[in-house]
Design an enzyme around this catalytic site. Structure first.
Site, PDB file in Angstrom:
ATOM      1  N   GLY A 141       0.768  -1.235   0.000  1.00 28.48           N
ATOM      2  CA  GLY A 141       0.000   0.000   0.000  1.00 28.48           C
ATOM      3  C   GLY A 141       0.800   1.287   0.000  1.00 28.48           C
ATOM      4  O   GLY A 141       0.314   2.330   0.429  1.00 28.48           O
ATOM      5  N   ASN A 144       1.634   3.013  -2.595  1.00 30.38           N
ATOM      6  CA  ASN A 144       0.974   3.937  -3.535  1.00 30.38           C
ATOM      7  C   ASN A 144      -0.297   4.507  -2.909  1.00 30.38           C
ATOM      8  O   ASN A 144      -0.617   5.680  -3.096  1.00 30.38           O
ATOM      9  CB  ASN A 144       0.659   3.224  -4.852  1.00 30.38           C
ATOM     10  CG  ASN A 144       1.887   3.125  -5.749  1.00 30.38           C
ATOM     11  OD1 ASN A 144       2.289   4.118  -6.353  1.00 30.38           O
ATOM     12  ND2 ASN A 144       2.495   1.978  -5.802  1.00 30.38           N
ATOM     13  N   ARG A 184     -15.804 -16.139 -11.123  1.00 32.73           N
ATOM     14  CA  ARG A 184     -15.330 -14.771 -11.421  1.00 32.73           C
ATOM     15  C   ARG A 184     -16.507 -13.806 -11.557  1.00 32.73           C
ATOM     16  O   ARG A 184     -16.430 -12.649 -11.163  1.00 32.73           O
ATOM     17  CB  ARG A 184     -14.520 -14.776 -12.726  1.00 32.73           C
ATOM     18  CG  ARG A 184     -13.192 -15.487 -12.652  1.00 32.73           C
ATOM     19  CD  ARG A 184     -12.145 -14.695 -11.947  1.00 32.73           C
ATOM     20  NE  ARG A 184     -11.762 -13.472 -12.685  1.00 32.73           N
ATOM     21  CZ  ARG A 184     -11.009 -12.519 -12.143  1.00 32.73           C
ATOM     22  NH1 ARG A 184     -10.616 -12.611 -10.890  1.00 32.73           N
ATOM     23  NH2 ARG A 184     -10.674 -11.457 -12.838  1.00 32.73           N
ATOM     24  N   VAL A 214      -6.790  -9.306 -12.044  1.00 28.50           N
ATOM     25  CA  VAL A 214      -7.227  -8.797 -13.356  1.00 28.50           C
ATOM     26  C   VAL A 214      -8.640  -8.223 -13.206  1.00 28.50           C
ATOM     27  O   VAL A 214      -9.520  -8.876 -12.654  1.00 28.50           O
ATOM     28  CB  VAL A 214      -7.224  -9.940 -14.393  1.00 28.50           C
ATOM     29  CG1 VAL A 214      -7.816  -9.455 -15.719  1.00 28.50           C
ATOM     30  CG2 VAL A 214      -5.795 -10.452 -14.612  1.00 28.50           C
ATOM     31  N   ASN A 255      -4.406   2.783 -13.520  1.00 27.83           N
ATOM     32  CA  ASN A 255      -3.468   1.827 -12.942  1.00 27.83           C
ATOM     33  C   ASN A 255      -2.069   2.429 -12.965  1.00 27.83           C
ATOM     34  O   ASN A 255      -1.716   3.184 -13.887  1.00 27.83           O
ATOM     35  CB  ASN A 255      -3.486   0.523 -13.768  1.00 27.83           C
ATOM     36  CG  ASN A 255      -2.520  -0.527 -13.233  1.00 27.83           C
ATOM     37  OD1 ASN A 255      -2.503  -0.813 -12.042  1.00 27.83           O
ATOM     38  ND2 ASN A 255      -1.689  -1.066 -14.118  1.00 27.83           N
ATOM     39  N   HIS A 293       1.814   1.392 -13.286  1.00 29.06           N
ATOM     40  CA  HIS A 293       2.656   0.245 -13.668  1.00 29.06           C
ATOM     41  C   HIS A 293       4.116   0.667 -13.537  1.00 29.06           C
ATOM     42  O   HIS A 293       4.487   1.760 -13.998  1.00 29.06           O
ATOM     43  CB  HIS A 293       2.342  -0.209 -15.098  1.00 29.06           C
ATOM     44  CG  HIS A 293       3.142  -1.410 -15.500  1.00 29.06           C
ATOM     45  ND1 HIS A 293       2.845  -2.684 -15.068  1.00 29.06           N
ATOM     46  CD2 HIS A 293       4.269  -1.508 -16.256  1.00 29.06           C
ATOM     47  CE1 HIS A 293       3.745  -3.525 -15.552  1.00 29.06           C
ATOM     48  NE2 HIS A 293       4.620  -2.837 -16.269  1.00 29.06           N
ATOM     49  N   ASP A 302      -8.182  -0.615 -19.880  1.00 28.23           N
ATOM     50  CA  ASP A 302      -9.175  -1.060 -20.866  1.00 28.23           C
ATOM     51  C   ASP A 302      -9.254  -2.586 -20.776  1.00 28.23           C
ATOM     52  O   ASP A 302      -8.823  -3.179 -19.789  1.00 28.23           O
ATOM     53  CB  ASP A 302      -8.797  -0.558 -22.278  1.00 28.23           C
ATOM     54  CG  ASP A 302      -7.474  -1.134 -22.773  1.00 28.23           C
ATOM     55  OD1 ASP A 302      -7.002  -0.695 -23.826  1.00 28.23           O
ATOM     56  OD2 ASP A 302      -6.901  -2.029 -22.085  1.00 28.23           O
ATOM     57  N   GLY A 361      -7.551  -4.820 -22.069  1.00 22.49           N
ATOM     58  CA  GLY A 361      -6.272  -5.556 -22.146  1.00 22.49           C
ATOM     59  C   GLY A 361      -5.494  -5.479 -20.834  1.00 22.49           C
ATOM     60  O   GLY A 361      -6.011  -5.017 -19.829  1.00 22.49           O
ATOM     61  N   ASP A 420      -2.381  -3.658 -19.198  1.00 22.66           N
ATOM     62  CA  ASP A 420      -1.441  -2.534 -19.344  1.00 22.66           C
ATOM     63  C   ASP A 420      -1.500  -1.928 -20.744  1.00 22.66           C
ATOM     64  O   ASP A 420      -0.495  -1.449 -21.272  1.00 22.66           O
ATOM     65  CB  ASP A 420       0.003  -3.009 -19.051  1.00 22.66           C
ATOM     66  CG  ASP A 420       0.140  -3.585 -17.657  1.00 22.66           C
ATOM     67  OD1 ASP A 420       0.959  -4.507 -17.482  1.00 22.66           O
ATOM     68  OD2 ASP A 420      -0.594  -3.137 -16.755  1.00 22.66           O
TER      69      ASP A 420
HETATM   70  C1  GRF Z   1       4.723  -1.860  -6.736  1.00 23.22           C
HETATM   71  O1  GRF Z   1       5.774  -2.527  -7.405  1.00 23.22           O
HETATM   72  C2  GRF Z   1       3.936  -1.069  -7.733  1.00 23.22           C
HETATM   73  O2  GRF Z   1       4.763  -0.604  -8.768  1.00 23.22           O
HETATM   74  C3  GRF Z   1       2.980  -2.023  -8.294  1.00 23.22           C
HETATM   75  O3  GRF Z   1       2.591  -2.802  -7.151  1.00 23.22           O
HETATM   76  C4  GRF Z   1       3.716  -2.897  -6.252  1.00 23.22           C
HETATM   77  C5  GRF Z   1       3.331  -2.685  -4.811  1.00 23.22           C
HETATM   78  O4  GRF Z   1       2.761  -1.427  -4.678  1.00 23.22           O
HETATM   79  N1  GRF Z   1       1.881  -1.355  -8.943  1.00 23.22           N
HETATM   80  P1  GRF Z   1       2.165  -0.910  -3.249  1.00 23.22           P
HETATM   81  O5  GRF Z   1       3.339  -0.677  -2.325  1.00 23.22           O
HETATM   82  O6  GRF Z   1       1.256  -1.989  -2.706  1.00 23.22           O
HETATM   83  O7  GRF Z   1       1.463   0.366  -3.597  1.00 23.22           O
END
Ligand code: GRF
Length: 212
Positions: free
Chosen positions: A12, A14, A66, A93, A108, A110, A147, A149, A151
């Site tokens: 977490g 981010n 799903r 996904v 997202n 990446h 979208d 796909g 990434d």
């Molecule tokens: C990180 O490598 C980020 O780039 C990817 O998920 C991983 C963990 O992210 N999107 P976080 O610390 O859980 O935000």
């Protein structure tokens, strides 16, 4: 006010960057209405709780298939009146039903400069291992719309990070997080909240700030 739900799976960091940006005013006119994890043990849920945010675990493992999972997730997003879904280290996904319900309203982060080192199987540390194995001199992070796909949606923001000769996958991942991911994701949310991201023919345009 734009309501966002942040979907997480792990540490977490981010999510924390988003929380900090909202609390410090770098993101305005946004409310985090929900933090959703597929993993009940995700530290991201503790981060949410520490900031008084509603954290919930909705896991595919808790549903017969799903489709049932997708319906439960969609119901939650509607109940919380989510305007923008933010995938922040989310490793599931996104079901087509959700993508269809939120056209250009799922983003997202990446950890590479898409279209390099992305697509099925490229997530977390694996992305940096591949960048080091290939010997690229520059990598970075990308925020994009989701979208159908993997990434492949319209790119919103990217930021480059130089690779050092002594980098390990771990040191590189941390630098990409610190210098790219944790800056780009809050910036993208703020831009979208203020109507400054236009999508046309699969590409985005960032509109200038309204200068009065
Ligand atoms: C990180 O490598 C980020 O780039 C990817 O998920 C991983 C963990 O992210 N999107 P976080 O610390 O859980 O935000």
């Amino acid at each position: 006010m734009m309501n966002i739900s942040v979907l997480v799976s792990g540490g977490g960091t981010n999510l924390q960057a988003i929380i900090n940006a909202v609390e410090h005013g770098e993101i305005s006119d946004v409310k985090i209405v929900s933090v959703v994890s597929n993993n009940p043990g995700a530290y991201a849920l503790e981060r949410a709780a520490a900031h008084g945010l509603d954290g919930v675990c909705i896991s595919p493992k808790d549903f017969a298939d799903r489709e049932q999972y997708a319906k439960a997730l969609l119901a939650h997003l509607k109940e919380t009146e989510t305007d923008l879904v933010v995938l922040a280290g989310f490793l599931v996904v996104i079901p087509p039903m959700i993508v269809e319900a939120f056209p250009n309203r799922i983003i997202n982060i990446h950890p590479s400069l898409i279209p390099s080192f992305c697509g099925t199987g490229y997530y977390g540390l694996k992305v940096h291992e591949e960048a080091l194995r290939r010997g690229v001199k520059v990598t970075g992070a990308t925020v994009h719309f989701v979208d159908s796909g993997t990434d492949t949606g319209p790119i919103i923001l990217q930021k480059a990070v130089e690779i050092r000769d002594d980098d390990t996958p771990q040191s590189l991942q941390l630098r990409v997080m610190q210098h790219a991911e944790w800056r780009l994701l809050p910036e993208a949310i703020d831009l979208i909240a203020h109507g400054r991201v236009q999508v046309e023919n699969g590409r985005t345009r960032i509109l200038p700030e309204d200068i009065l």
